[in-house]
Design a protein around this motif. Structure first.
Motif, PDB file in Angstrom:
ATOM      1  N   GLN A  45     -24.464  -0.450  -8.208  1.00 13.85           N
ATOM      2  CA  GLN A  45     -24.372  -1.128  -6.921  1.00 13.85           C
ATOM      3  C   GLN A  45     -24.513  -0.158  -5.758  1.00 13.85           C
ATOM      4  O   GLN A  45     -25.089  -0.514  -4.724  1.00 13.85           O
ATOM      5  CB  GLN A  45     -23.038  -1.871  -6.826  1.00 13.85           C
ATOM      6  CG  GLN A  45     -22.928  -3.055  -7.771  1.00 13.85           C
ATOM      7  CD  GLN A  45     -21.582  -3.754  -7.689  1.00 13.85           C
ATOM      8  OE1 GLN A  45     -20.594  -3.166  -7.210  1.00 13.85           O
ATOM      9  NE2 GLN A  45     -21.516  -4.976  -8.163  1.00 13.85           N
ATOM     10  N   LYS A  46     -24.025   1.059  -5.900  1.00 12.40           N
ATOM     11  CA  LYS A  46     -24.070   2.012  -4.803  1.00 12.40           C
ATOM     12  C   LYS A  46     -25.428   2.688  -4.679  1.00 12.40           C
ATOM     13  O   LYS A  46     -25.906   2.950  -3.568  1.00 12.40           O
ATOM     14  CB  LYS A  46     -22.987   3.086  -4.984  1.00 12.40           C
ATOM     15  CG  LYS A  46     -21.564   2.589  -4.757  1.00 12.40           C
ATOM     16  CD  LYS A  46     -20.573   3.698  -5.000  1.00 12.40           C
ATOM     17  CE  LYS A  46     -19.145   3.242  -4.702  1.00 12.40           C
ATOM     18  NZ  LYS A  46     -18.950   2.939  -3.277  1.00 12.40           N
ATOM     19  N   CYS A  47     -26.056   2.990  -5.808  1.00  7.84           N
ATOM     20  CA  CYS A  47     -27.289   3.782  -5.796  1.00  7.84           C
ATOM     21  C   CYS A  47     -28.529   3.001  -6.201  1.00  7.84           C
ATOM     22  O   CYS A  47     -29.638   3.533  -6.158  1.00  7.84           O
ATOM     23  CB  CYS A  47     -27.139   5.000  -6.707  1.00  7.84           C
ATOM     24  SG  CYS A  47     -25.801   6.107  -6.235  1.00  7.84           S
ATOM     25  N   ARG A  86     -27.582   7.086  -2.238  1.00  7.59           N
ATOM     26  CA  ARG A  86     -26.751   6.133  -1.499  1.00  7.59           C
ATOM     27  C   ARG A  86     -27.381   5.789  -0.154  1.00  7.59           C
ATOM     28  O   ARG A  86     -27.394   4.628   0.277  1.00  7.59           O
ATOM     29  CB  ARG A  86     -25.358   6.718  -1.300  1.00  7.59           C
ATOM     30  CG  ARG A  86     -24.405   5.851  -0.493  1.00  7.59           C
ATOM     31  CD  ARG A  86     -24.141   4.539  -1.174  1.00  7.59           C
ATOM     32  NE  ARG A  86     -23.097   3.785  -0.474  1.00  7.59           N
ATOM     33  CZ  ARG A  86     -22.850   2.509  -0.665  1.00  7.59           C
ATOM     34  NH1 ARG A  86     -23.579   1.820  -1.538  1.00  7.59           N
ATOM     35  NH2 ARG A  86     -21.900   1.895  -0.006  1.00  7.59           N
ATOM     36  N   THR A  90     -28.860   1.951   0.839  1.00  4.15           N
ATOM     37  CA  THR A  90     -28.203   1.140   1.857  1.00  4.15           C
ATOM     38  C   THR A  90     -28.891   1.203   3.210  1.00  4.15           C
ATOM     39  O   THR A  90     -28.818   0.247   3.977  1.00  4.15           O
ATOM     40  CB  THR A  90     -26.741   1.578   2.024  1.00  4.15           C
ATOM     41  OG1 THR A  90     -26.711   2.941   2.480  1.00  4.15           O
ATOM     42  CG2 THR A  90     -25.995   1.479   0.701  1.00  4.15           C
ATOM     43  N   GLY A 100     -18.095   8.494   2.169  1.00  5.21           N
ATOM     44  CA  GLY A 100     -17.874   8.149   0.773  1.00  5.21           C
ATOM     45  C   GLY A 100     -17.833   9.349  -0.149  1.00  5.21           C
ATOM     46  O   GLY A 100     -17.309   9.261  -1.268  1.00  5.21           O
TER      47      GLY A 100
END
Length: 293
Positions: A45-47, A86, A90, A100
């Motif tokens: 989900q983050k990357c 990241r 995003t 983060g």
């Protein structure tokens, strides 16, 4: 006198101790790998990439990311890559990305810059159209298996990549959606793997113009791909090597062709990540004109 004052100022700067927060962040970065802390779903989900692919990417880029310095607190290749991924995933502010990982804005900017240059050095090895007969046949069979259209070598689409508005901007960069962007042409295969990318035209440029002035478009015009063809939406011109949907289908066969065309091109138009949240895990029936890359 001015020189003496300058020396005193520099000495004061050398004596200034690091903040406690800096020491805490450095201890975390040096002793705890983000790969050991984050579960697989969080990394995805983050990357926007699974753990295994990130590890393979890290092995490829490690020589370019290793800091050749004896200074303390040099960032590891793992932290540099994760911070850059990241940011890529995003598009958030660099400061937010840095929070983060306990990094400053400058450190995150350096990570993004270093990782981007390292990736570009390997881009030509991975972003390429099928060249051998076996590779071409594999793509033909993969696209045919989707909805039955034969000899498809690539699925073409244009996507608007927003850019930050400078103080004075050329109106050519203002897209049809009203914001400054670059019109990026993407060609993918049946798996969604990018095989060609053109990212040099302003947002107001029409998709057909980008195609006509691309290396792939020029090669296709010279019949450089043999019997292979590409699929594009109604924004592209109809050619013997570039199939577009029918604007007003009348017969059952024409309607069936349009359905097959839409289903095949959904690979390039669908957005979402398998296993991600519902907001991102959209089905191919909910097609948008944006592509996450």
């Amino acid at each position: 006198m001015a020189a003496i004052q300058r020396v005193l100022v520099l000495n004061q700067r050398r004596r200034r101790p690091r903040s406690r927060l800096v020491h805490v962040n450095i201890f975390i970065l040096q002793n705890l790998s983000p790969f050991d802390i984050l579960p697989d779903m969080a990394i995805l989900q983050k990357c926007r990439l699974p753990r295994q692919l990130i590890m393979e990417l890290l092995d490829l880029l490690r020589p370019a990311l290793a800091r050749l310095t004896r200074r303390n607190f040099a960032l590891s290749p793992e932290v540099q890559l994760l911070a850059a991924l990241r940011f890529f995933a995003t598009g958030s502010f660099i400061e937010v990305v840095g929070e983060g990982y306990g990094l400053s804005k400058t450190s995150v900017w350096r990570c993004v810059h270093t990782v981007t240059n390292a990736l570009l050095r390997h881009a030509g090895d991975y972003i390429r159209l099928p060249a051998t007969r076996q590779e071409v046949q594999e793509v033909h069979q993969g696209c045919h298996a989707i909805a039955g259209i034969p000899r498809v070598l690539g699925l073409v689409d244009g996507t608007l990549i927003p850019i930050a508005d400078p103080s004075v901007i050329d109106q050519a960069y203002i897209s049809r959606k009203g914001y400054a962007a670059i019109n990026v042409q993407v060609i993918v295969d049946h798996r969604g793997v990018i095989s060609d990318l053109v990212a040099r035209w302003p947002g107001s440029t029409h998709d057909s113009f980008v195609w006509a002035n691309s290396a792939v478009g020029e090669q296709a015009e010279r019949e450089g791909f043999g019997q292979s063809l590409f699929l594009g939406d109604s924004g592209y011109p109809l050619r013997t090597y570039l199939f577009t949907p029918l604007t007003n289908p009348q017969t059952r066969a024409e309607r069936a062709y349009n359905v097959a065309h839409v289903h095949t091109r959904s690979v390039v138009e669908c957005r979402g990540i398998p296993g991600s949240s519902t907001r991102h895990n959209m089905s191919c029936e909910h097609i948008t004109d944006n592509l996450i890359i």
